[in-house]
Enzyme design. Structure first.
Site, PDB file in Angstrom:
ATOM      1  N   HIS A 392      35.884  42.932  34.346  1.00 52.03           N
ATOM      2  CA  HIS A 392      35.930  41.527  34.822  1.00 52.03           C
ATOM      3  C   HIS A 392      36.949  40.562  33.792  1.00 52.03           C
ATOM      4  O   HIS A 392      37.794  40.126  34.184  1.00 52.03           O
ATOM      5  CB  HIS A 392      34.475  40.978  34.860  1.00 52.03           C
ATOM      6  N   GLU A 393      36.324  40.844  32.708  1.00 53.37           N
ATOM      7  CA  GLU A 393      37.230  40.210  31.492  1.00 53.37           C
ATOM      8  C   GLU A 393      38.601  40.734  31.359  1.00 53.37           C
ATOM      9  O   GLU A 393      39.708  40.075  31.112  1.00 53.37           O
ATOM     10  CB  GLU A 393      36.266  40.105  30.339  1.00 53.37           C
ATOM     11  N   HIS A 396      40.888  38.944  33.815  1.00 54.11           N
ATOM     12  CA  HIS A 396      41.357  37.649  33.282  1.00 54.11           C
ATOM     13  C   HIS A 396      42.578  37.948  32.446  1.00 54.11           C
ATOM     14  O   HIS A 396      43.485  37.434  32.438  1.00 54.11           O
ATOM     15  CB  HIS A 396      40.233  36.894  32.584  1.00 54.11           C
ATOM     16  N   HIS A 399      45.587  39.122  33.868  1.00 56.63           N
ATOM     17  CA  HIS A 399      46.287  37.782  34.408  1.00 56.63           C
ATOM     18  C   HIS A 399      47.321  37.153  33.402  1.00 56.63           C
ATOM     19  O   HIS A 399      48.109  36.789  33.794  1.00 56.63           O
ATOM     20  CB  HIS A 399      45.354  37.339  35.353  1.00 56.63           C
TER      21      HIS A 399
END
Length: 601
Positions: A392-393, A396, A399
């Site tokens: 998940h991190e 980020h 991105h």
């Protein structure tokens, strides 16, 4: 100090290779302090530009160049200070740096408070000419976003009054936070392992306890505290809604919701589509709760039963390097560059890996325009959930990595609406990868159950919250006072709607509507539900497509703030203006329920 706290190492006991390397921002604290002094000196130069922005495109560009440079340095200073503080929140050095850059940033904001009004004062035709100038190229999108606010900007005197008034607008939220996190004394809960403290943070742990008596006792004690303060809590939330409505009316928006959605250029139909689509698929959710009731062998399903584990937690050890390999293998459909960059970052020192005394809890990604896209973890080798958190991190951070390399500073920063897509997309790919690798029924059951619960929490629960916000603001806008009793009545209706006929609600269950901190940031939670729907649609598209579908996804990652969220997702191949992605996400949840029913027999 309990036994667990005694086993947590101090910061200086953590191996350097397991901590992040902040040298991509500053080599050390001394260099940070030198840069801060330069930043503060440059703040004094802001006033020299006042009154010049409308003279010509060159004058405007001069200021924007200066402002951009100042902004980059301010972000860099802020990132380093925040990361240093996160390492040990009790250490003086980090807290001092955060205090210094916070004061300097506030000074910069005050010194430049005139710039947007001055930009908006430039006549429309003149601004159109400015926007064609070559020196304005990197600022065109940022300027266009400022210009959008022209219909809602008031005169200088009114804007100054509103600016002064805004300093107190966080009081209701702050009071709610202090009341529920500091002043409330929830007491302790007796368990088989002994007495354990009940708090806002431990409540969720108790709700996941396999012992039903423990869950029931924790639930009743927790909400008993909220019931004792229900009138104050109702008044605080009612005041927050009233504030939203008043601010929207002052600026001329058609509603508080329209004002909240305007910055992201999201049509209110997107919000309504979400509620309508999810409401049309509640039979799937109700089927899941029926499955819960059967699996847990309950005569009655209660509100404190909805988070109880359906299957035992899987014991599996995955060290950091194995987790990094696993995540990157799952993300291999995104191609060599994505995987190579992420794996290098995780293997080297993007991440602060393990818990130490005083370290910031949980996990986050903190990338910026300069420096590495850092990740804070409190990774545990025996937690499969932590592998998902890493994916998940990492979503980020990648991105940010793509956004910063494909946009000028003033348009690189993407919205939260988009951020949740990139992170949830990675979790989806990891889930599918691990499901294929599952060697036992127990592992498959654990993964499917975890994924179903996560999707329920993000898609259905956040939509229920979004519907409550819509109802409360519409009631206020229609002139109906939001009393505590009315708030509870409306929230209970939603609990009955979303949980369905199997749920037996407690008298205090509707007090849940008065304990959600996100409600003090109105019309925010819908982004989680739309984000996960977009992520699932993109995962299906990338995994089921070819080079074009993958490149479309990278178009989204590289967009940064150059497009509005709906436009960025449309470029990636998902139309969030329609209900189709929401319906598909609900159907995806239904497939997980189907699989659970088969596995549970």
């Amino acid at each position: 100090m309990n036994k667990n706290e005694q086993n947590i190492p101090s910061r200086n006991e953590i191996a350097a290779g397991d901590t992040w390397d902040l040298s991509s921002l500053f080599l050390n604290d001394e260099m940070w302090n030198t840069a801060l002094a330069e930043y503060e000196n440059n703040i004094e130069k802001i006033s020299a530009f006042k009154g010049t922005l409308g003279k010509s495109a060159e004058y405007l560009a001069d200021y924007l160049d200066f402002s951009c440079s100042l902004g980059i340095k301010g972000e860099q200073l802020g990132s380093y200070a925040f990361l240093r503080q996160s390492e040990d929140e009790g250490a003086v050095a980090g807290r001092t740096m955060v205090g210094k850059i916070t004061m300097a940033s506030a000074k910069a904001a005050a010194a430049s408070s005139w710039d947007n009004p001055e930009i908006l004062a430039i006549p429309e035709k003149e601004m159109d000419n400015f926007l064609t100038h070559e020196r304005i190229t990197d600022y065109r999108i940022a300027l266009q976003k400022i210009i959008r606010y022209r219909p809602y900007i008031l005169g200088d005197k009114e804007e100054r009054i509103l600016a002064l008034h805004s300093e107190g607008e966080g009081t209701l939220s702050d009071t709610f936070s202090v009341l529920t996190n500091v002043d409330f004394n929830f007491g302790e809960i007796e368990t088989k392992e002994g007495s354990r403290p009940l708090s806002q943070s431990t409540f969720s742990v108790f709700m996941e306890d396999s012992d039903r008596n423990t869950r029931q006792n924790a639930y009743k004690k927790f909400y008993g505290c909220f019931e004792a303060h229900k009138t104050t809590l109702g008044s605080l939330y009612s005041g927050s809604v009233k504030q939203d409505v008043i601010n929207a009316r002052i600026r001329g928006y058609s509603s508080a919701r329209a004002a909240a959605l305007f910055p992201d250029n999201v049509n209110e139909a997107v919000y309504d589509n979400l509620i309508s689509a999810v409401s049309g698929k509640l039979d799937i959710l109700h089927r899941y709760y029926s499955l819960r009731k059967r699996t847990l062998k309950l005569q009655e399903l209660r509100h404190y039963d909805v988070y109880a584990p359906l299957v035992p937690n899987i014991k599996k050890t995955t060290n950091w390097n194995e987790a990094a390999d696993m995540v990157c293998s799952a993300l291999s459909p995104l191609g060599d560059e994505y995987v190579t960059v992420l794996h290098k970052g995780l293997s080297e020192r993007w991440a602060d890996r393990y818990e130490n005394k005083g370290k910031h809890s949980g996990a986050y990604s903190a990338g910026g325009f300069t420096g590495d896209p850092y990740i804070l973890m409190n990774y545990k080798n025996d937690s499969i959930r932590d592998v998902f958190t890493l994916a998940h991190e990492g979503g980020h951070s990648m991105h940010t990595w793509y956004s910063a390399r494909n946009n000028p500073f003033m348009q690189y920063n993407y919205t939260i609406f988009e951020a949740e897509v990139a992170s949830t997309f990675n979790e989806e790919l990891l889930f599918r990868y691990l499901l294929k690798q599952a060697e036992s029924k127990e592992m498959r059951l654990y993964l499917v159950n975890k994924h179903a619960d996560d999707l329920l929490a993000t898609l259905y629960r956040q939509t229920m919250f979004a519907e409550f916000e819509k109802i409360t603001h519409e009631l206020e806008e229609s002139g109906i006072p939001l009393t505590t009793d009315l708030l509870r009545v409306e929230y209970r209706k939603l609990l009955e709607k979303y949980f369905g006929p199997e749920m037996i609600l407690e008298e205090v269950s509707d007090l849940e509507g008065l304990r959600i901190p996100h409600f003090y940031r109105a019309f925010y939670v819908y982004k989680y539900a739309t984000g996960v729907s977009a992520a699932l649609a993109l995962a299906n598209r990338v995994l089921g497509g070819g080079v074009k579908e993958r490149e479309d996804y990278f178009t989204f990652l590289k967009s940064g703030g150059s497009r509005f969220p709906i436009d960025a997702l449309h470029a990636a191949g998902v139309d969030m203006s329609s209900a189709e992605p929401i319906n598909a996400a609900c159907d995806n949840f239904g497939q997980l329920v189907d699989e659970l029913e088969k596995l549970l027999g």
